[in-house]
Enzyme design. Structure first.
Site, PDB file in Angstrom:
ATOM      1  N   ASP A   1      27.030   0.997  -5.560  1.00 17.26           N
ATOM      2  CA  ASP A   1      27.204   1.614  -7.099  1.00 17.26           C
ATOM      3  C   ASP A   1      28.334   2.831  -6.917  1.00 17.26           C
ATOM      4  O   ASP A   1      29.017   3.136  -7.883  1.00 17.26           O
ATOM      5  CB  ASP A   1      25.909   2.400  -7.157  1.00 17.26           C
ATOM      6  CG  ASP A   1      26.082   3.273  -8.533  1.00 17.26           C
ATOM      7  OD1 ASP A   1      26.296   2.582  -9.823  1.00 17.26           O
ATOM      8  OD2 ASP A   1      25.605   4.418  -8.404  1.00 17.26           O
TER       9      ASP A   1
ATOM     10  N   HIS B   1       0.715  -1.241  -0.013  1.00 14.88           N
ATOM     11  CA  HIS B   1      -0.113  -0.049   0.060  1.00 14.88           C
ATOM     12  C   HIS B   1       0.896   1.294   0.110  1.00 14.88           C
ATOM     13  O   HIS B   1       1.786   1.398   0.791  1.00 14.88           O
ATOM     14  CB  HIS B   1      -0.955   0.032   1.318  1.00 14.88           C
ATOM     15  CG  HIS B   1      -1.880  -1.076   1.267  1.00 14.88           C
ATOM     16  ND1 HIS B   1      -1.600  -2.270   1.789  1.00 14.88           N
ATOM     17  CD2 HIS B   1      -3.320  -0.904   1.002  1.00 14.88           C
ATOM     18  CE1 HIS B   1      -2.726  -3.014   1.787  1.00 14.88           C
ATOM     19  NE2 HIS B   1      -3.780  -2.302   1.259  1.00 14.88           N
TER      20      HIS B   1
END
Length: 165
Positions: A136, A81
């Site tokens: 990264d 949700h």
């Protein structure tokens, strides 16, 4: 195939995946804490700690990435949700503060809301994305980094009660 008494709430009686209806559940204060770590070479950790990584402030950027990820969890996990989060805190500490000789970084994410459903997925997503951001930003010097141990450590609020790992 799931039955109506199945503990897997994202499946109906016919075994079809669906979003759980939380409309009738009361809004309560919900908190979840998730943790994980990224292991790396000592030289990589030294780069991060010194602030001399080529791409900039690794932990500062990873913190923002984790916060952003928590806010976008429902866009990444199909049956989550969308939630109005009231707090997202992402913190880091070096692995050597927890385990002598370890090289890496521990990440902890605390997520809070007042609503009808919990925030465990948001906390887990925040940790994963924060650690992936570290990967990264540092992969040019250490492709062997490894993300490990991502898990919910604590959950408070809601009908199922509290959980502490």
């Amino acid at each position: 195939m799931s039955t109506p008494t199945s503990p897997l709430t994202h499946f109906d009686a016919q075994g079809q995946a669906h979003m759980v209806d939380v409309g009738a559940k009361p809004a309560t204060h919900r908190i979840a804490v998730a943790t994980g770590r990224i292991e790396m070479l000592p030289a990589t950790l030294a780069l991060i700690e010194s602030g001399t990584a080529k791409k900039g402030d690794v932990l500062g950027i990873a913190r923002i990435a984790g916060i952003m990820a928590a806010k976008k969890t429902s866009e990444l996990i199909p049956l989550c949700h969308p939630l109005a989060l009231t707090r997202v805190a992402v913190e880091f500490e070096t692995a050597s503060t927890r385990h002598k000789g370890a090289t890496g970084i521990f990440c902890s994410a605390t997520v809070e809301t007042v609503g009808p459903t919990g925030v465990e997925m948001e906390a887990l997503t925040a940790v994963q994305v924060a650690l992936l951001t570290i990967y990264d930003m540092c992969k040019a010097v250490d492709r062997g980094m490894e993300v490990n141990g991502v898990r919910v450590m604590e959950k408070r609020g809601g009908k199922s009660g509290d959980f502490v790992a």
